[in-house]
Write a protein that holds these residues in place. Structure first.
Motif, PDB file in Angstrom:
ATOM      1  N   GLU A  68      27.940  67.379  41.946  1.00 54.13           N
ATOM      2  CA  GLU A  68      28.292  67.799  40.593  1.00 54.13           C
ATOM      3  C   GLU A  68      28.174  66.637  39.596  1.00 54.13           C
ATOM      4  N   ILE A  69      28.446  65.440  40.036  1.00 53.51           N
ATOM      5  CA  ILE A  69      28.245  64.277  39.171  1.00 53.51           C
ATOM      6  C   ILE A  69      26.764  64.062  38.906  1.00 53.51           C
ATOM      7  N   GLU A  70      25.920  64.250  39.928  1.00 54.34           N
ATOM      8  CA  GLU A  70      24.466  64.160  39.736  1.00 54.34           C
ATOM      9  C   GLU A  70      24.009  65.151  38.670  1.00 54.34           C
ATOM     10  N   LYS A  71      24.566  66.367  38.731  1.00 52.95           N
ATOM     11  CA  LYS A  71      24.214  67.385  37.745  1.00 52.95           C
ATOM     12  C   LYS A  71      24.677  66.974  36.351  1.00 52.95           C
ATOM     13  N   ALA A  72      25.865  66.395  36.259  1.00 50.83           N
ATOM     14  CA  ALA A  72      26.386  65.963  34.960  1.00 50.83           C
ATOM     15  C   ALA A  72      25.508  64.869  34.366  1.00 50.83           C
ATOM     16  N   VAL A  73      25.107  63.909  35.192  1.00 51.34           N
ATOM     17  CA  VAL A  73      24.246  62.819  34.712  1.00 51.34           C
ATOM     18  C   VAL A  73      22.930  63.371  34.193  1.00 51.34           C
ATOM     19  N   LYS A  74      22.342  64.315  34.932  1.00 48.40           N
ATOM     20  CA  LYS A  74      21.068  64.912  34.521  1.00 48.40           C
ATOM     21  C   LYS A  74      21.232  65.735  33.253  1.00 48.40           C
ATOM     22  N   ALA A  75      22.321  66.473  33.159  1.00 49.00           N
ATOM     23  CA  ALA A  75      22.571  67.297  31.968  1.00 49.00           C
ATOM     24  C   ALA A  75      22.656  66.438  30.715  1.00 49.00           C
ATOM     25  N   ILE A  76      23.338  65.309  30.818  1.00 47.53           N
ATOM     26  CA  ILE A  76      23.462  64.394  29.676  1.00 47.53           C
ATOM     27  C   ILE A  76      22.103  63.805  29.341  1.00 47.53           C
ATOM     28  N   GLU A  77      21.353  63.419  30.374  1.00 53.22           N
ATOM     29  CA  GLU A  77      20.010  62.866  30.179  1.00 53.22           C
ATOM     30  C   GLU A  77      19.103  63.866  29.461  1.00 53.22           C
ATOM     31  N   MET A  78      19.286  65.167  29.742  1.00 51.26           N
ATOM     32  CA  MET A  78      18.456  66.208  29.142  1.00 51.26           C
ATOM     33  C   MET A  78      18.953  66.652  27.771  1.00 51.26           C
ATOM     34  N   GLY A  79      20.026  66.063  27.297  1.00 50.24           N
ATOM     35  CA  GLY A  79      20.464  66.322  25.935  1.00 50.24           C
ATOM     36  C   GLY A  79      21.499  67.405  25.749  1.00 50.24           C
ATOM     37  N   ALA A  80      22.163  67.837  26.818  1.00 53.35           N
ATOM     38  CA  ALA A  80      23.260  68.801  26.652  1.00 53.35           C
ATOM     39  C   ALA A  80      24.391  68.131  25.893  1.00 53.35           C
ATOM     40  N   GLU A  81      24.905  68.807  24.874  1.00 52.67           N
ATOM     41  CA  GLU A  81      25.969  68.208  24.056  1.00 52.67           C
ATOM     42  C   GLU A  81      27.352  68.393  24.660  1.00 52.67           C
ATOM     43  N   ALA A  82      27.475  69.308  25.622  1.00 54.33           N
ATOM     44  CA  ALA A  82      28.792  69.576  26.202  1.00 54.33           C
ATOM     45  C   ALA A  82      28.662  69.933  27.674  1.00 54.33           C
ATOM     46  N   ILE A  83      29.697  69.599  28.414  1.00 56.45           N
ATOM     47  CA  ILE A  83      29.803  69.960  29.829  1.00 56.45           C
ATOM     48  C   ILE A  83      31.163  70.592  30.039  1.00 56.45           C
ATOM     49  N   MET A  84      31.176  71.779  30.630  1.00 55.29           N
ATOM     50  CA  MET A  84      32.447  72.405  30.988  1.00 55.29           C
ATOM     51  C   MET A  84      32.687  72.199  32.473  1.00 55.29           C
ATOM     52  N   ASP A  85      33.809  71.582  32.774  1.00 52.83           N
ATOM     53  CA  ASP A  85      34.235  71.375  34.149  1.00 52.83           C
ATOM     54  C   ASP A  85      35.035  72.606  34.573  1.00 52.83           C
ATOM     55  N   LEU A  86      34.411  73.443  35.404  1.00 54.48           N
ATOM     56  CA  LEU A  86      35.052  74.680  35.846  1.00 54.48           C
ATOM     57  C   LEU A  86      35.654  74.534  37.234  1.00 54.48           C
TER      58      LEU A  86
END
Length: 433
Positions: free
Chosen positions: A82-100
């Motif tokens: 899930e941290i790998e996904k968060a790092v990639k999401a930020i790299e791809m320009g997602a402005e927000a991450i919801m931790d569910l």
């Protein structure tokens, strides 16, 4: 003058560093931004403890933002993935991450995520309640559910989805009218079940003042959850959805009285012809607070492709007034998304957001397309790659099928219309041999 929240600062005419950053990013004058924030039409989710945050604004006149969902669960307890996904999401320009996250070491994961993320972090405390409290749902006390909110606020999350609108009145409306897919919101279904098990009112509704006091203390934006969002196009714009929406509008005004920033969440599954009307209704009933939508998914028959059904609905919703899109991946309704699913979901959501920004006339949106079209006219492949939403995929496709001539591709070869017109318009000799 002092202030507790970004909204309070705006009302007092205090220009914060967060406002300056957002105004510069968006190309909006600071007085206009401040005025819209004071009215509740723009929010800057910004927990006082989220020190790594690169501030973003959500709302009227701003670029449409996208959110990525992830988190640990009973079936996926490993932080690493899930941290790998968060790092990639930020790299791809997602402005927000919801931790569910809903199971396991949720607090440890949440703190790690907040500590490393420049994107806004959101949570749904109700998901975390059972694991955090280590109790069966029916045994949890109202005050304990409120305490879970406090823990999330202390940990630095910038916005929280709180399903305060599904009260006992809305629950009765659901029972009387019925639905094909009942309640598909996870948090909403848990609260409905809690009310049925205990006979009590939704604690987030009954003790809303306490909720707001916690959020105000940390400047956490409340994202008023739509427990009654439709889970099928059959259930869209029904009595339950509208009943809850009216309540969410009332709760919005109560939050503003305490200077708590508000977003309101929306559908869900919805036929294309209903989307625009729903956006207008939402904005009207919720006093033009920023609107955060999941999709809408415009048809129920495409499992494996719901990033596409969602992007269609998201583009229409955002062009009609929605401000924030929650991504949907190809894995929706089927499984926990993996890294590739997440990437596809992000790109689909970004396409929808950008297409809507063009339609809304958001500053700078059309310029990006102008630059891409210029690169295409010039057959400037490197320029096209650099301007693409997914540079990696664009390069891979080009490299996988090399043309005979560099100023063409394997689709048309020397018969490329752009190549032909460039040569003819410049007076060059044209050879198609």
């Amino acid at each position: 003058m002092t202030y507790k929240t970004q909204m309070e600062a705006a009302k007092k005419g205090i220009l914060t560093e967060q406002m300056k950053k957002v105004a510069a990013k968006e190309g909006m004058d600071t007085p206009k931004l401040m005025a819209l924030m004071a009215e509740g039409r723009i929010v800057i989710p910004s927990n006082i403890h989220h020190l790594s945050l690169d501030h973003e604004g959500v709302g009227e006149g701003l670029k449409t933002k996208i959110n990525v969902n992830l988190g640990i669960s009973r079936d996926c307890r490993e932080f690493k993935f899930e941290i790998e996904k968060a790092v990639k999401a930020i790299e791809m320009g997602a402005e927000a991450i919801m931790d569910l996250s809903s199971y396991g070491k949720t607090r440890e994961f949440r703190r790690k995520l907040v500590g490393m993320s420049k994107a806004m972090i959101g949570t749904v405390p109700m998901y975390d309640a059972i694991g955090h409290l280590e109790k069966d749902l029916g045994e949890i006390k109202a005050e304990e559910l409120i305490d879970v909110l406090r823990v999330h606020a202390e940990d630095g999350v910038d916005f929280m989805t709180i399903h305060a609108g599904i009260n006992r009145k809305t629950a009765e409306r659901l029972k009387k009218n019925g639905r094909l897919t009942n309640i598909v919101s996870r948090g909403g279904s848990l609260l409905y079940a809690w009310m049925e098990l205990t006979g009590n009112e939704n604690p987030f509704y009954e003790h809303y003042d306490k909720v707001l006091d916690i959020l105000r203390a940390y400047d956490v934006t409340i994202s008023l959850g739509d427990a009654c969002r439709p889970g099928s196009i059959n259930d869209s714009t029904d009595a339950c959805q509208v009943e809850e929406l009216i309540t969410l509008g009332e709760l919005t005004k109560e939050a503003w009285k305490k200077d708590v920033q508000v977003m309101v969440e929306g559908p869900g599954h919805m036929a294309i012809n209903e989307i625009q009307a729903n956006m207008v209704l939402q904005k009207r009933l919720c006093h033009h607070a920023p609107f955060y939508v999941l999709g809408p998914i415009v048809t129920d028959i495409a499992p494996g492709y719901d990033h596409i059904t969602s992007a269609i609905g998201g583009a229409i919703a955002a062009s009609s007034g929605a401000d924030f899109l929650c991504y949907v991946t190809p894995a929706e309704h089927l499984r926990l998304p993996d890294l590739e699913d997440m990437k596809e979901g992000i790109i689909a959501a970004k396409i929808a957001a950008h297409a809507a920004d063009i339609a809304k006339g958001v500053s700078g949106a059309r310029e990006h397309d102008y630059q891409m079209s210029t690169a295409r006219k010039n057959l400037d492949w490197e320029g096209m790659f650099n301007l693409a939403l997914d540079q990696e995929k664009a390069r891979r496709y080009r490299e996988s099928s090399q043309p005979e001539h560099e100023d063409s591709c394997t689709m048309c070869g020397k018969m490329c219309a752009v190549r032909t017109m460039n040569k003819v318009m410049s007076g060059e000799k044209l050879s198609l041999d």
